[in-house]
Design a protein around this motif. Structure first.
Motif, PDB file in Angstrom:
ATOM      1  N   MET A   1       3.393  -4.572  51.214  1.00 33.86           N
ATOM      2  CA  MET A   1       1.931  -4.791  50.815  1.00 33.86           C
ATOM      3  C   MET A   1       1.712  -6.242  50.300  1.00 33.86           C
ATOM      4  SD  MET A   1      -0.296  -2.288  48.621  1.00 33.86           S
ATOM      5  CE  MET A   1      -1.984  -2.488  48.505  1.00 33.86           C
ATOM      6  N   ALA A   2       0.641  -6.859  50.878  1.00 29.21           N
ATOM      7  CA  ALA A   2       0.239  -8.174  50.698  1.00 29.21           C
ATOM      8  C   ALA A   2      -0.740  -8.447  49.280  1.00 29.21           C
ATOM      9  CB  ALA A   2      -0.781  -8.679  51.514  1.00 29.21           C
ATOM     10  N   THR A   3      -0.384  -9.404  48.848  1.00 29.18           N
ATOM     11  CA  THR A   3      -1.348  -9.677  47.420  1.00 29.18           C
ATOM     12  C   THR A   3      -2.385 -10.614  48.278  1.00 29.18           C
ATOM     13  OG1 THR A   3       0.637  -9.384  46.062  1.00 29.18           O
ATOM     14  CG2 THR A   3      -1.253 -10.828  44.979  1.00 29.18           C
ATOM     15  N   ARG A   4      -3.614 -10.181  48.248  1.00 25.16           N
ATOM     16  CA  ARG A   4      -4.601 -10.917  49.133  1.00 25.16           C
ATOM     17  C   ARG A   4      -5.199 -12.000  47.744  1.00 25.16           C
ATOM     18  NH1 ARG A   4      -5.252  -5.472  51.609  1.00 25.16           N
ATOM     19  NH2 ARG A   4      -5.976  -4.849  49.685  1.00 25.16           N
ATOM     20  N   SER A   5      -5.818 -12.809  48.209  1.00 26.43           N
ATOM     21  CA  SER A   5      -6.516 -13.841  47.334  1.00 26.43           C
ATOM     22  C   SER A   5      -7.623 -14.664  48.065  1.00 26.43           C
ATOM     23  CB  SER A   5      -5.395 -14.861  46.913  1.00 26.43           C
ATOM     24  OG  SER A   5      -5.146 -15.681  48.083  1.00 26.43           O
ATOM     25  N   ALA A   6      -8.526 -14.837  46.854  1.00 30.73           N
ATOM     26  CA  ALA A   6      -9.543 -15.727  47.540  1.00 30.73           C
ATOM     27  C   ALA A   6      -9.509 -17.227  46.882  1.00 30.73           C
ATOM     28  CB  ALA A   6     -10.820 -15.265  46.789  1.00 30.73           C
ATOM     29  N   ILE A   7      -9.920 -18.170  48.045  1.00 32.31           N
ATOM     30  CA  ILE A   7      -9.585 -19.554  47.599  1.00 32.31           C
ATOM     31  C   ILE A   7     -11.064 -19.993  47.749  1.00 32.31           C
ATOM     32  CG2 ILE A   7      -8.838 -21.943  48.176  1.00 32.31           C
ATOM     33  CD1 ILE A   7      -6.431 -19.912  49.682  1.00 32.31           C
ATOM     34  N   LEU A   8     -11.850 -20.668  46.684  1.00 30.76           N
ATOM     35  CA  LEU A   8     -13.135 -21.164  46.721  1.00 30.76           C
ATOM     36  C   LEU A   8     -12.945 -22.652  46.067  1.00 30.76           C
ATOM     37  CD1 LEU A   8     -13.066 -18.349  45.980  1.00 30.76           C
ATOM     38  CD2 LEU A   8     -15.175 -18.370  44.716  1.00 30.76           C
ATOM     39  N   ILE A   9     -14.371 -23.406  46.478  1.00 31.36           N
ATOM     40  CA  ILE A   9     -14.488 -24.702  46.054  1.00 31.36           C
ATOM     41  C   ILE A   9     -15.935 -24.785  45.704  1.00 31.36           C
ATOM     42  CG2 ILE A   9     -15.050 -25.253  48.608  1.00 31.36           C
ATOM     43  CD1 ILE A   9     -14.004 -28.200  47.660  1.00 31.36           C
ATOM     44  N   ARG A  10     -16.085 -25.441  44.460  1.00 33.46           N
ATOM     45  CA  ARG A  10     -17.696 -25.545  43.737  1.00 33.46           C
ATOM     46  C   ARG A  10     -17.501 -27.169  43.852  1.00 33.46           C
ATOM     47  NH1 ARG A  10     -19.029 -22.458  38.579  1.00 33.46           N
ATOM     48  NH2 ARG A  10     -17.142 -23.595  38.012  1.00 33.46           N
ATOM     49  N   GLU A  11     -18.702 -27.806  44.486  1.00 35.30           N
ATOM     50  CA  GLU A  11     -18.637 -29.004  44.585  1.00 35.30           C
ATOM     51  C   GLU A  11     -19.410 -29.721  43.329  1.00 35.30           C
ATOM     52  OE1 GLU A  11     -18.186 -31.214  48.160  1.00 35.30           O
ATOM     53  OE2 GLU A  11     -18.436 -29.175  49.204  1.00 35.30           O
ATOM     54  N   ASP A  12     -20.085 -28.939  42.338  1.00 32.10           N
ATOM     55  CA  ASP A  12     -20.673 -29.527  41.306  1.00 32.10           C
ATOM     56  C   ASP A  12     -20.439 -28.421  40.199  1.00 32.10           C
ATOM     57  OD1 ASP A  12     -23.064 -28.017  40.912  1.00 32.10           O
ATOM     58  OD2 ASP A  12     -24.206 -29.709  41.918  1.00 32.10           O
TER      59      ASP A  12
ATOM     60  N   TYR B   1      -0.014 -14.529  45.061  1.00 25.33           N
ATOM     61  CA  TYR B   1       0.501 -14.854  43.650  1.00 25.33           C
ATOM     62  C   TYR B   1       0.638 -16.337  43.162  1.00 25.33           C
ATOM     63  CZ  TYR B   1       2.570 -10.234  43.807  1.00 25.33           C
ATOM     64  OH  TYR B   1       2.495  -8.902  44.175  1.00 25.33           O
ATOM     65  N   ILE B   2       0.200 -16.570  41.783  1.00 25.37           N
ATOM     66  CA  ILE B   2       0.222 -17.936  41.357  1.00 25.37           C
ATOM     67  C   ILE B   2       1.531 -18.721  41.630  1.00 25.37           C
ATOM     68  CG2 ILE B   2       0.503 -19.238  39.234  1.00 25.37           C
ATOM     69  CD1 ILE B   2      -1.234 -17.313  38.234  1.00 25.37           C
ATOM     70  N   SER B   3       2.797 -17.933  41.813  1.00 24.37           N
ATOM     71  CA  SER B   3       3.884 -18.627  42.038  1.00 24.37           C
ATOM     72  C   SER B   3       4.271 -19.123  43.569  1.00 24.37           C
ATOM     73  CB  SER B   3       5.235 -17.543  42.001  1.00 24.37           C
ATOM     74  OG  SER B   3       5.067 -16.493  42.499  1.00 24.37           O
ATOM     75  N   ASN B   4       3.308 -18.540  44.442  1.00 19.23           N
ATOM     76  CA  ASN B   4       3.210 -18.993  45.713  1.00 19.23           C
ATOM     77  C   ASN B   4       1.820 -19.773  46.178  1.00 19.23           C
ATOM     78  OD1 ASN B   4       4.502 -18.575  48.663  1.00 19.23           O
ATOM     79  ND2 ASN B   4       2.673 -18.052  48.958  1.00 19.23           N
ATOM     80  N   ASN B   5       0.872 -18.886  46.239  1.00 21.18           N
ATOM     81  CA  ASN B   5      -0.435 -19.619  46.704  1.00 21.18           C
ATOM     82  C   ASN B   5      -0.791 -20.608  45.622  1.00 21.18           C
ATOM     83  OD1 ASN B   5      -0.537 -18.327  49.211  1.00 21.18           O
ATOM     84  ND2 ASN B   5      -2.303 -17.458  48.759  1.00 21.18           N
ATOM     85  N   GLY B   6      -0.701 -20.197  44.250  1.00 20.44           N
ATOM     86  CA  GLY B   6      -1.132 -21.110  43.466  1.00 20.44           C
ATOM     87  C   GLY B   6      -0.443 -22.716  43.304  1.00 20.44           C
ATOM     88  N   THR B   7       0.820 -22.424  43.532  1.00 23.74           N
ATOM     89  CA  THR B   7       1.679 -23.650  43.795  1.00 23.74           C
ATOM     90  C   THR B   7       1.559 -24.293  44.909  1.00 23.74           C
ATOM     91  OG1 THR B   7       3.547 -22.374  42.724  1.00 23.74           O
ATOM     92  CG2 THR B   7       4.217 -24.346  43.852  1.00 23.74           C
ATOM     93  N   ILE B   8       1.118 -23.839  45.908  1.00 23.66           N
ATOM     94  CA  ILE B   8       0.976 -24.378  47.264  1.00 23.66           C
ATOM     95  C   ILE B   8      -0.586 -24.988  47.116  1.00 23.66           C
ATOM     96  CG2 ILE B   8       0.079 -24.272  49.819  1.00 23.66           C
ATOM     97  CD1 ILE B   8       2.308 -21.700  49.895  1.00 23.66           C
ATOM     98  N   LEU B   9      -1.438 -24.230  46.482  1.00 23.53           N
ATOM     99  CA  LEU B   9      -2.820 -25.352  46.513  1.00 23.53           C
ATOM    100  C   LEU B   9      -2.571 -26.221  45.383  1.00 23.53           C
ATOM    101  CD1 LEU B   9      -4.780 -21.961  46.300  1.00 23.53           C
ATOM    102  CD2 LEU B   9      -4.802 -23.553  48.127  1.00 23.53           C
ATOM    103  N   TYR B  10      -2.034 -26.149  44.514  1.00 26.10           N
ATOM    104  CA  TYR B  10      -1.846 -27.430  43.541  1.00 26.10           C
ATOM    105  C   TYR B  10      -1.218 -28.510  43.886  1.00 26.10           C
ATOM    106  CZ  TYR B  10      -1.299 -29.345  38.939  1.00 26.10           C
ATOM    107  OH  TYR B  10      -1.251 -30.325  38.023  1.00 26.10           O
ATOM    108  N   GLN B  11      -0.104 -28.236  44.466  1.00 23.04           N
ATOM    109  CA  GLN B  11       0.785 -29.381  45.052  1.00 23.04           C
ATOM    110  C   GLN B  11       0.299 -29.823  46.338  1.00 23.04           C
ATOM    111  OE1 GLN B  11       4.739 -27.693  45.212  1.00 23.04           O
ATOM    112  NE2 GLN B  11       5.083 -27.848  43.087  1.00 23.04           N
ATOM    113  N   ASN B  12      -0.540 -29.171  47.168  1.00 23.99           N
ATOM    114  CA  ASN B  12      -0.655 -29.521  48.382  1.00 23.99           C
ATOM    115  C   ASN B  12      -2.021 -29.786  48.850  1.00 23.99           C
ATOM    116  OD1 ASN B  12       2.337 -29.786  49.764  1.00 23.99           O
ATOM    117  ND2 ASN B  12       2.073 -27.693  49.002  1.00 23.99           N
TER     118      ASN B  12
END
Length: 133
Positions: A1-12, A29-40
């Motif tokens: 089963m997948a762990t789905r997530s939402a990725i948002l941007i707020r420009e102000d 999960y933070i250990s995957n998507n969180g790390t990827i987003l933060y690092q890349n």
């Protein structure tokens, strides 16, 4: 089963600009998507490039190696927009983490993360350190 997530941007942070968000089906999960987003994707332009394709099956370290539904299956699933983080997170229909890239007036951004409610956010950087311990 997948762990789905939402990725948002707020420009102000004042809340006058619309919030834009996409869905990611796998490894939210933070250990995957969180790390990827933060690092890349710790830059507004890189994140906006990623989001231009709409929803994703999974994220990877680069835009090219991430699998969007648009490039993978030629599906049209554009980014969702709204006037609040909560409204956009609700439109996305995830059941996992909500990642928010909050851009300040200088154009610099900070990553935050919330559980699936999208109402209480923590600095992603602190959560990454906690998960690494």
């Amino acid at each position: 089963m997948a762990t789905r997530s939402a990725i948002l941007i707020r420009e102000d942070k004042k809340g006058t600009a619309p919030v834009t968000g996409i869905y990611c089906h796998s490894d939210g999960y933070i250990s995957n998507n969180g790390t990827i987003l933060y690092q890349n994707y710790n830059c507004k332009d890189k994140l906006k490039e990623l989001m231009a394709d709409g929803d994703y099956s999974y994220l990877d370290d680069t835009y090219e190696s991430s699998r969007s539904y648009k490039r993978w299956r030629d599906e049209h699933s554009p980014a969702k927009k709204g006037n609040s983080v909560r409204a956009v997170a609700d439109k996305i229909g995830h059941d996992g983490y909500v990642y928010l890239y909050d851009v300040d007036v200088t154009g610099n951004g900070t990553w935050f993360v919330s559980d699936n409610s999208g109402s209480s956010f923590k600095l992603l950087e602190r959560c990454l350190v906690t998960n690494a311990s």
